[in-house]
Design a protein around this motif. Structure first.
Motif, PDB file in Angstrom:
ATOM      1  N   VAL A 423     -22.487  23.636 -19.736  1.00 50.10           N
ATOM      2  CA  VAL A 423     -21.957  23.013 -20.953  1.00 50.10           C
ATOM      3  C   VAL A 423     -21.738  21.529 -20.653  1.00 50.10           C
ATOM      4  O   VAL A 423     -20.839  21.180 -19.887  1.00 50.10           O
ATOM      5  CB  VAL A 423     -20.619  23.665 -21.392  1.00 50.10           C
ATOM      6  CG1 VAL A 423     -20.172  23.090 -22.729  1.00 50.10           C
ATOM      7  CG2 VAL A 423     -20.770  25.169 -21.492  1.00 50.10           C
ATOM      8  N   GLN A 425     -21.027  17.319 -21.237  1.00 46.19           N
ATOM      9  CA  GLN A 425     -19.979  16.546 -21.901  1.00 46.19           C
ATOM     10  C   GLN A 425     -20.324  16.292 -23.370  1.00 46.19           C
ATOM     11  O   GLN A 425     -19.497  16.383 -24.240  1.00 46.19           O
ATOM     12  CB  GLN A 425     -19.850  15.186 -21.211  1.00 46.19           C
ATOM     13  CG  GLN A 425     -18.661  15.100 -20.308  1.00 46.19           C
ATOM     14  CD  GLN A 425     -18.610  13.774 -19.549  1.00 46.19           C
ATOM     15  OE1 GLN A 425     -19.526  12.976 -19.604  1.00 46.19           O
ATOM     16  NE2 GLN A 425     -17.534  13.564 -18.847  1.00 46.19           N
ATOM     17  N   GLU A 426     -21.610  15.940 -23.611  1.00 41.96           N
ATOM     18  CA  GLU A 426     -22.028  15.609 -24.971  1.00 41.96           C
ATOM     19  C   GLU A 426     -22.450  16.893 -25.665  1.00 41.96           C
ATOM     20  O   GLU A 426     -23.269  17.624 -25.149  1.00 41.96           O
ATOM     21  CB  GLU A 426     -23.222  14.641 -24.988  1.00 41.96           C
ATOM     22  CG  GLU A 426     -23.134  13.481 -24.021  1.00 41.96           C
ATOM     23  CD  GLU A 426     -23.482  13.875 -22.593  1.00 41.96           C
ATOM     24  OE1 GLU A 426     -24.229  14.839 -22.408  1.00 41.96           O
ATOM     25  OE2 GLU A 426     -22.980  13.217 -21.670  1.00 41.96           O
ATOM     26  N   THR A 427     -21.865  17.125 -26.852  1.00 43.54           N
ATOM     27  CA  THR A 427     -22.219  18.348 -27.567  1.00 43.54           C
ATOM     28  C   THR A 427     -23.398  18.053 -28.486  1.00 43.54           C
ATOM     29  O   THR A 427     -23.217  17.702 -29.641  1.00 43.54           O
ATOM     30  CB  THR A 427     -21.027  18.841 -28.400  1.00 43.54           C
ATOM     31  OG1 THR A 427     -20.500  17.713 -29.091  1.00 43.54           O
ATOM     32  CG2 THR A 427     -19.970  19.483 -27.554  1.00 43.54           C
ATOM     33  N   LEU A 429     -26.280  19.139 -30.687  1.00 42.33           N
ATOM     34  CA  LEU A 429     -26.811  20.318 -31.374  1.00 42.33           C
ATOM     35  C   LEU A 429     -28.133  19.973 -32.054  1.00 42.33           C
ATOM     36  O   LEU A 429     -28.384  18.819 -32.415  1.00 42.33           O
ATOM     37  CB  LEU A 429     -25.818  20.811 -32.420  1.00 42.33           C
ATOM     38  CG  LEU A 429     -24.499  21.400 -31.908  1.00 42.33           C
ATOM     39  CD1 LEU A 429     -23.733  22.041 -33.056  1.00 42.33           C
ATOM     40  CD2 LEU A 429     -24.724  22.438 -30.826  1.00 42.33           C
ATOM     41  N   ARG A 486     -18.439  22.422 -32.799  1.00 45.05           N
ATOM     42  CA  ARG A 486     -19.679  22.090 -32.069  1.00 45.05           C
ATOM     43  C   ARG A 486     -19.536  22.507 -30.607  1.00 45.05           C
ATOM     44  O   ARG A 486     -20.442  23.088 -30.021  1.00 45.05           O
ATOM     45  CB  ARG A 486     -19.954  20.579 -32.146  1.00 45.05           C
ATOM     46  CG  ARG A 486     -20.488  20.125 -33.485  1.00 45.05           C
ATOM     47  CD  ARG A 486     -21.211  18.798 -33.354  1.00 45.05           C
ATOM     48  NE  ARG A 486     -20.305  17.689 -33.069  1.00 45.05           N
ATOM     49  CZ  ARG A 486     -19.734  16.943 -34.004  1.00 45.05           C
ATOM     50  NH1 ARG A 486     -19.972  17.192 -35.276  1.00 45.05           N
ATOM     51  NH2 ARG A 486     -18.952  15.954 -33.693  1.00 45.05           N
ATOM     52  N   GLN A 487     -18.368  22.200 -30.034  1.00 46.31           N
ATOM     53  CA  GLN A 487     -18.160  22.524 -28.616  1.00 46.31           C
ATOM     54  C   GLN A 487     -18.244  24.027 -28.383  1.00 46.31           C
ATOM     55  O   GLN A 487     -18.827  24.488 -27.405  1.00 46.31           O
ATOM     56  CB  GLN A 487     -16.813  22.004 -28.150  1.00 46.31           C
ATOM     57  CG  GLN A 487     -16.956  20.627 -27.525  1.00 46.31           C
ATOM     58  CD  GLN A 487     -15.711  20.143 -26.848  1.00 46.31           C
ATOM     59  OE1 GLN A 487     -14.612  20.642 -27.089  1.00 46.31           O
ATOM     60  NE2 GLN A 487     -15.869  19.138 -26.010  1.00 46.31           N
ATOM     61  N   ARG A 488     -17.685  24.784 -29.339  1.00 51.11           N
ATOM     62  CA  ARG A 488     -17.708  26.242 -29.157  1.00 51.11           C
ATOM     63  C   ARG A 488     -19.142  26.780 -29.224  1.00 51.11           C
ATOM     64  O   ARG A 488     -19.490  27.695 -28.499  1.00 51.11           O
ATOM     65  CB  ARG A 488     -16.829  26.911 -30.218  1.00 51.11           C
ATOM     66  CG  ARG A 488     -15.377  26.911 -29.768  1.00 51.11           C
ATOM     67  CD  ARG A 488     -14.507  27.546 -30.774  1.00 51.11           C
ATOM     68  NE  ARG A 488     -13.957  26.511 -31.667  1.00 51.11           N
ATOM     69  CZ  ARG A 488     -12.828  26.656 -32.318  1.00 51.11           C
ATOM     70  NH1 ARG A 488     -12.142  27.762 -32.190  1.00 51.11           N
ATOM     71  NH2 ARG A 488     -12.382  25.705 -33.098  1.00 51.11           N
ATOM     72  N   VAL A 490     -21.766  25.130 -28.302  1.00 52.62           N
ATOM     73  CA  VAL A 490     -22.434  24.751 -27.050  1.00 52.62           C
ATOM     74  C   VAL A 490     -21.989  25.678 -25.908  1.00 52.62           C
ATOM     75  O   VAL A 490     -22.789  26.043 -25.049  1.00 52.62           O
ATOM     76  CB  VAL A 490     -22.155  23.261 -26.716  1.00 52.62           C
ATOM     77  CG1 VAL A 490     -22.782  22.880 -25.401  1.00 52.62           C
ATOM     78  CG2 VAL A 490     -22.714  22.373 -27.811  1.00 52.62           C
ATOM     79  N   ALA A 507     -15.700  20.550 -21.303  1.00 48.65           N
ATOM     80  CA  ALA A 507     -16.258  21.345 -22.392  1.00 48.65           C
ATOM     81  C   ALA A 507     -15.277  21.652 -23.502  1.00 48.65           C
ATOM     82  O   ALA A 507     -15.666  22.123 -24.560  1.00 48.65           O
ATOM     83  CB  ALA A 507     -16.805  22.650 -21.829  1.00 48.65           C
ATOM     84  N   THR A 508     -13.985  21.423 -23.280  1.00 49.00           N
ATOM     85  CA  THR A 508     -13.021  21.768 -24.332  1.00 49.00           C
ATOM     86  C   THR A 508     -12.274  20.534 -24.834  1.00 49.00           C
ATOM     87  O   THR A 508     -11.248  20.659 -25.497  1.00 49.00           O
ATOM     88  CB  THR A 508     -12.000  22.805 -23.795  1.00 49.00           C
ATOM     89  OG1 THR A 508     -11.373  22.247 -22.635  1.00 49.00           O
ATOM     90  CG2 THR A 508     -12.649  24.114 -23.431  1.00 49.00           C
TER      91      THR A 508
END
Ligand SMILES: Nc1ncnc2c1ncn2[C@@H]1O[C@H](COP(=O)(O)OP(=O)(O)OP(=O)(O)O)[C@@H](O)[C@H]1O
Length: 584
Positions: A423, A425-427, A429, A486-488, A490, A507-508
């Motif tokens: 995962v 740093q940059e999310t 998508l 978005r993070q979730r 990823v 990641a969070t």
């Protein structure tokens, strides 16, 4: 025509078939045309036939054909039909090869880039890559098309030269001299096109690299009303590109426009020379004029095609260079051993530097399999670099990283990476559905896998509530979702293929404390089946961790983790305070 040689080497069978059919087409047309002179001679009622006409008539009689007007017209038409069929065959090869050229170049570039070392890849602007795949591959394939056509026209012109040689060698030599003169006189326009083409290739790359960067940061630009800066920078480059295109169009059109007057002058000169100076029969002069004008016009068309090659081929060479440099910087081949991941991953006196800038300094770390390890440290300390070493994206300059005692470089790299869920740093998508974002189009992953991963990542609740569930499209770069959502997604992506080692890099960071605590608990529950390594400054990820290390000035200091755990997993003597409350 270096480009034709290059393609000939890559596609030898296709190129040979193309050349043979074009040559035979020229020959068929030539054979058909041999009847033109006796035909005109008969039609104009010449009393004495030229030597060439007599030979053609003798050949016709040899095949049992009477030298009548109908026979000669039939031979001529048949020659043209056979020639057209062969041209079709040749051009079909060209068309197929053009389609292959574009696709093969695109695939070769993408493969070379994906197979290159991480540090090399990082230096490549994504816009330039998009440009190479879209415009340059297309321009390279059209360059091949024009080169093949130029060659076909040249072959045809040479067939006509041979026929002209039989009718009157003086006229044939004269038309060749005039042809060469014509080509040389207009060569400057070809040169201009070549320069303009090179500028276009360079400017297009720059423009697209800049455009991609700008599009990635439209939001802050708009929010600060700074889009005019981006606009003017883009316009400046677009203007330069326009200028290069105008130069190319101008030289192309000039070349085309000069054809008419030049051919008319040469035809008039030929007519005068044939009738008045050489005193040839009218039928011979007409055939000669026809041949000379045809030769010159074919050579001129070949030159026009060559001019297009000159303006487009720079794209092929630029693309080829990009492929070759990426291949030269390919990742070194990994080992053959299968990874096990049963015991521990051990960093032993690992040092790493970017150029001459040291980042990690003889660092020791043991990551016990099945444990939750967190890394903290100031920004720029080298935490992401450490994770990159773990994923074999980078290699240490000294020291070793061992998985269950086996050096990382001896492991089958692909199999090792397939054990990892990463995962970043940059999310980032994709502009696609949630499902596609989780599975990344991997056919081995099912909808059930995606649902399980989304549940594990704490994303299922909002996905379920979305109007189209997992089929909901997330928008450009996931713009229709919140940062936390978005993070979730990823995180779910990293869990979908059931990794054995989950690596989380901040990641969070976009989650609210409650959601973060919930996800951290879920992530914790993944252990011991999954080994987790998380870079974070967030209390929740530190609290759930079995061991926490602080990276500072290239060294690690443990700030959480019982001594027994260390001993159990065979770690060397701890470097710093242990068991205390997280301080990061
Ligand atoms: N590809 C690179 N080439 C040169 N220097 C780099 C490269 N990547 C990172 N660096 C530098 O190496 C240092 C460590 O970077 P790294 O991303 O590992 O730090 P980090 O601890 O993860 O930082 P952060 O917490 O801000 O993400 C930084 O000073 C960075 O500028």
């Amino acid at each position: 025509m270096r480009i034709l040689l290059a393609f000939g080497r890559t596609y030898p069978a296709r190129t040979a078939l193309m050349l043979i059919s074009l040559f035979l087409a020229g020959l068929a047309e030539g054979v058909g045309l041999t009847t033109l002179l006796p035909l005109l001679s008969v039609a104009l009622g010449d009393e004495t036939h030229s030597e060439f006409s007599l030979e053609v008539i003798a050949i016709l009689q040899m095949f049992g054909l009477a030298p009548t007007v109908v026979t000669m017209i039939t031979v001529m038409v048949l020659g043209m039909i056979v020639s057209s069929a062969l041209v079709l065959l040749g051009n079909r090869q060209v068309g197929y090869t053009v389609a292959h050229v574009a696709t093969d170049l695109r695939v070769a570039l993408i493969r070379a880039l994906l197979g290159s070392r991480w540090e090399y890849y990082l230096r490549q602007p994504t816009g330039a890559l998009a440009n190479s795949v879209a415009t340059e591959a297309f321009r390279a394939s059209t360059a091949y098309e024009h080169a093949a056509n130029a060659l076909a026209l040249f072959i045809q012109a040479m067939v006509y030269v041979v026929i002209a040689l039989f009718v009157s060698w003086q006229a044939a030599v004269l038309s060749l001299i005039l042809g060469v003169f014509l080509l040389l006189a207009l060569q400057r326009l070809v040169k201009t096109s070549r320069h303009a083409g090179k500028s276009q290739t360079r400017l297009m790359r720059e423009l697209l690299a800049h455009l991609t960067d700008t599009l990635g940061s439209v939001k802050p630009l708009k929010a600060m009303a700074r889009e005019d800066i981006a606009d003017s920078l883009l316009r400046h480059r677009a203007d330069e590109l326009n200028h290069a295109m105008e130069r190319e169009v101008m030289s192309r059109e000039a070349l085309r426009a000069l054809q008419g007057p030049m051919l008319a002058t040469l035809a008039a000169g030929g007519l005068y020379a044939g009738l008045v100076v050489l005193k040839l029969p009218l039928s011979s002069v007409m055939v000669l004029i026809f041949l000379v004008v045809r030769i010159l016009s074919l050579l001129h068309k070949a030159q026009q095609r060559y001019q297009r090659v000159a303006s487009q081929e720079s794209a092929y060479w630029a693309l080829q260079k990009a492929i070759e440099t990426a291949q030269a910087d390919a990742e070194p081949g990994g080992g053959k051993r299968a990874p096990s991941l049963q015991d521990a991953i051990v960093f032993e006196r690992v040092s790493f530097s970017y150029g001459d800038r040291p980042i990690l300094d003889a660092l020791d770390l043991t990551i016990p399999v099945g444990a939750f390890t967190s890394l903290v440290g100031p920004s720029g300390a080298g935490k992401t670099t450490l994770l990159d070493l773990l994923c074999v994206l980078l290699a240490p300059q000294s020291g070793s990283i061992r998985v269950d005692g086996v050096p990382l470089e001896e492991l089958d790299r692909q199999r090792w990476r397939r054990l990892i869920g990463y995962v970043p740093q940059e999310t980032l998508l994709l502009h696609d559905s949630i499902l596609a974002n989780v599975t990344l189009g991997d056919p081995a992953l099912t909808v059930a896998d995606a649902e399980r991963a989304l549940r594990q990542a704490g994303a299922w609740e909002f996905v379920e509530k979305s109007p189209e569930g997992m089929q909901t499209v997330v928008g450009e770069r996931g713009g229709k979702l919140s940062g936390g959502q978005r993070q979730r997604i990823v995180i779910a992506r990293a869990l979908a293929h059931r990794p054995r080692l989950l690596i989380l890099d901040e990641a969070t960071s976009a989650l609210d404390p409650e959601s973060e605590a919930a996800i951290c608990q879920t992530l914790k529950q993944l252990t011991p089946a999954i080994t987790v390594v998380a870079v974070s400054h967030r209390p929740a990820l530190i609290e759930v961790a079995d061991q926490v290390w602080r990276l500072q000035e290239g060294r690690l200091v443990r700030i959480k983790g019982p001594r027994e755990t260390c001993r159990r997993f065979g770690e060397r003597a701890p470097i710093g305070p242990e068991g205390g409350a997280p301080t990061a």
